[in-house]
Design a protein around this motif. Structure first.
Motif, PDB file in Angstrom:
ATOM      1  N   ALA A  86      -3.837   3.696  26.126  1.00  0.00           N
ATOM      2  CA  ALA A  86      -3.183   3.229  24.900  1.00  0.00           C
ATOM      3  C   ALA A  86      -2.339   1.989  25.163  1.00  0.00           C
ATOM      4  N   LEU A  87      -1.597   1.989  26.252  1.00  0.00           N
ATOM      5  CA  LEU A  87      -0.780   0.827  26.596  1.00  0.00           C
ATOM      6  C   LEU A  87      -1.649  -0.373  26.943  1.00  0.00           C
ATOM      7  N   ALA A  88      -2.776  -0.122  27.617  1.00  0.00           N
ATOM      8  CA  ALA A  88      -3.689  -1.217  27.946  1.00  0.00           C
ATOM      9  C   ALA A  88      -4.223  -1.872  26.677  1.00  0.00           C
ATOM     10  N   ALA A  89      -4.487  -1.056  25.660  1.00  0.00           N
ATOM     11  CA  ALA A  89      -4.954  -1.596  24.376  1.00  0.00           C
ATOM     12  C   ALA A  89      -3.905  -2.504  23.751  1.00  0.00           C
ATOM     13  N   GLN A  90      -2.637  -2.195  23.979  1.00  0.00           N
ATOM     14  CA  GLN A  90      -1.543  -2.997  23.421  1.00  0.00           C
ATOM     15  C   GLN A  90      -1.246  -4.251  24.241  1.00  0.00           C
ATOM     16  N   ARG A  91      -1.313  -4.132  25.564  1.00  0.00           N
ATOM     17  CA  ARG A  91      -0.700  -5.133  26.437  1.00  0.00           C
ATOM     18  C   ARG A  91      -1.669  -5.965  27.271  1.00  0.00           C
ATOM     19  N   ARG A  92      -2.950  -5.617  27.296  1.00  0.00           N
ATOM     20  CA  ARG A  92      -3.866  -6.281  28.225  1.00  0.00           C
ATOM     21  C   ARG A  92      -3.936  -7.783  27.944  1.00  0.00           C
ATOM     22  N   SER A  93      -4.128  -8.536  29.023  1.00  0.00           N
ATOM     23  CA  SER A  93      -4.298  -9.982  28.923  1.00  0.00           C
ATOM     24  C   SER A  93      -5.791 -10.297  28.906  1.00  0.00           C
ATOM     25  N   PRO A  94      -6.181 -11.517  28.532  1.00  0.00           N
ATOM     26  CA  PRO A  94      -7.611 -11.870  28.591  1.00  0.00           C
ATOM     27  C   PRO A  94      -8.204 -11.689  29.988  1.00  0.00           C
ATOM     28  N   ALA A  95      -7.435 -12.033  31.015  1.00  0.00           N
ATOM     29  CA  ALA A  95      -7.931 -11.869  32.389  1.00  0.00           C
ATOM     30  C   ALA A  95      -8.131 -10.389  32.718  1.00  0.00           C
ATOM     31  N   GLN A  96      -7.233  -9.551  32.214  1.00  0.00           N
ATOM     32  CA  GLN A  96      -7.370  -8.121  32.461  1.00  0.00           C
ATOM     33  C   GLN A  96      -8.538  -7.531  31.680  1.00  0.00           C
ATOM     34  N   GLU A  97      -8.770  -8.035  30.480  1.00  0.00           N
ATOM     35  CA  GLU A  97      -9.951  -7.620  29.721  1.00  0.00           C
ATOM     36  C   GLU A  97     -11.223  -7.931  30.515  1.00  0.00           C
ATOM     37  N   ILE A 115     -10.072  -0.258  23.958  1.00  0.00           N
ATOM     38  CA  ILE A 115      -9.055  -1.124  24.580  1.00  0.00           C
ATOM     39  C   ILE A 115      -9.264  -2.573  24.154  1.00  0.00           C
ATOM     40  N   LEU A 116     -10.502  -3.042  24.192  1.00  0.00           N
ATOM     41  CA  LEU A 116     -10.788  -4.430  23.827  1.00  0.00           C
ATOM     42  C   LEU A 116     -10.509  -4.687  22.351  1.00  0.00           C
ATOM     43  N   ASP A 117     -10.670  -3.656  21.526  1.00  0.00           N
ATOM     44  CA  ASP A 117     -10.370  -3.787  20.090  1.00  0.00           C
ATOM     45  C   ASP A 117      -8.874  -3.711  19.806  1.00  0.00           C
ATOM     46  N   GLY A 118      -8.094  -3.363  20.831  1.00  0.00           N
ATOM     47  CA  GLY A 118      -6.657  -3.218  20.630  1.00  0.00           C
ATOM     48  C   GLY A 118      -6.298  -1.976  19.835  1.00  0.00           C
ATOM     49  N   ASP A 119      -7.183  -0.992  19.847  1.00  0.00           N
ATOM     50  CA  ASP A 119      -6.966   0.232  19.075  1.00  0.00           C
ATOM     51  C   ASP A 119      -6.271   1.259  19.972  1.00  0.00           C
TER      52      ASP A 119
END
Length: 244
Positions: free
Chosen positions: A114-125, A209-213
């Protein structure tokens, strides 16, 4: 600090005396319970003032190496008993141990997703996608997938941008991937059907995660790990029945 307060190596005189005493203690010249030389003797031995000796002793005391005793001198302490690190006594071959780990992972990794969906950076994606592709590539090639699977879960944990999540997974290591303990070895690959189920679950997690959901990421990761729990509980029951 005055030039005269430093030794030729660039250390302060306090550091020089402290390290010399530390080396003597470590080498056994002064074993636990031994009394260090008097201040007067150490000032002569090291060619420094009493103040330097006292500061060096104070530093060793702060490190738990020595203990000054009123009227008796300074004594070397026994080294503290090693602290048992967590997760070091897990039997990764026991099904019950894997279930215990899966319960813990479910609590931690669901929120990590859930936090990854909120906070991930493009590089982390990008890293998460690369890890997912590597898991799928290894599975299609019939290779061991446990390490690639672990890398995917670690990439998701790191995308929380809270280092404690990654620390937690790294502390347990790739053995937290259940099938590495009981199969998925060079001589015992995991069934294709099982890997297909895992692949579908991974895709759902990564997609959320990539959808930010945030809610979907938490739910899909929870479903993924709860599914592993259910599979292992079924395996535990079947193995128990076979022994009766």
């Amino acid at each position: 600090m005055r030039r005269s307060d430093r030794s030729e190596t660039g250390r302060t005189l306090v550091e020089t005396v402290r390290e010399a005493l530390r080396d003597q203690i470590a080498s056994g010249s002064y074993p636990p319970g031994a009394r260090l030389p008097s201040e007067a003797r150490m000032t002569q031995e090291f060619g420094v003032s009493r103040t330097v000796v006292r500061e060096a002793i104070s530093s060793l005391r702060a490190d738990g190496l020595v203990e000054p005793r009123q009227g008796a001198g300074v004594f070397v302490l026994a080294p503290p008993a090693p602290v048992a690190l967590p997760f070091q006594n897990i039997d990764f071959v026991r099904i019950s141990s894997m279930i215990e780990l899966l319960e813990l992972r479910t609590a931690v990794e669901a929120d990590a997703a859930a936090l990854a969906a909120q906070r991930r950076s493009p590089a982390q994606e990008e890293k998460i996608i690369d890890c997912l592709r590597e898991v799928e590539r290894a599975a299609k090639a019939g290779e061991v997938t446990a390490d690639a699977d672990f890398a995917l879960h670690l990439a998701i944990a790191e995308a929380t941008n809270n280092p404690r999540f990654g620390d937690f997974l790294s502390m347990i290591g790739s053995n937290l991937i259940p099938r590495k303990a009981l199969a998925d070895t060079e001589t015992e690959p995991v069934a294709r059907e099982y890997l297909d189920v895992i692949s579908a679950e991974h895709q759902q997690i990564v997609g959320a995660i990539l959808d930010g959901d945030e809610d979907a990421a938490r739910a899909t990761m929870r479903q993924h790990l709860k599914g592993s729990q259910a599979r292992y509980r079924a395996l535990l029951r079947s193995s128990s029945v076979g022994k009766v």
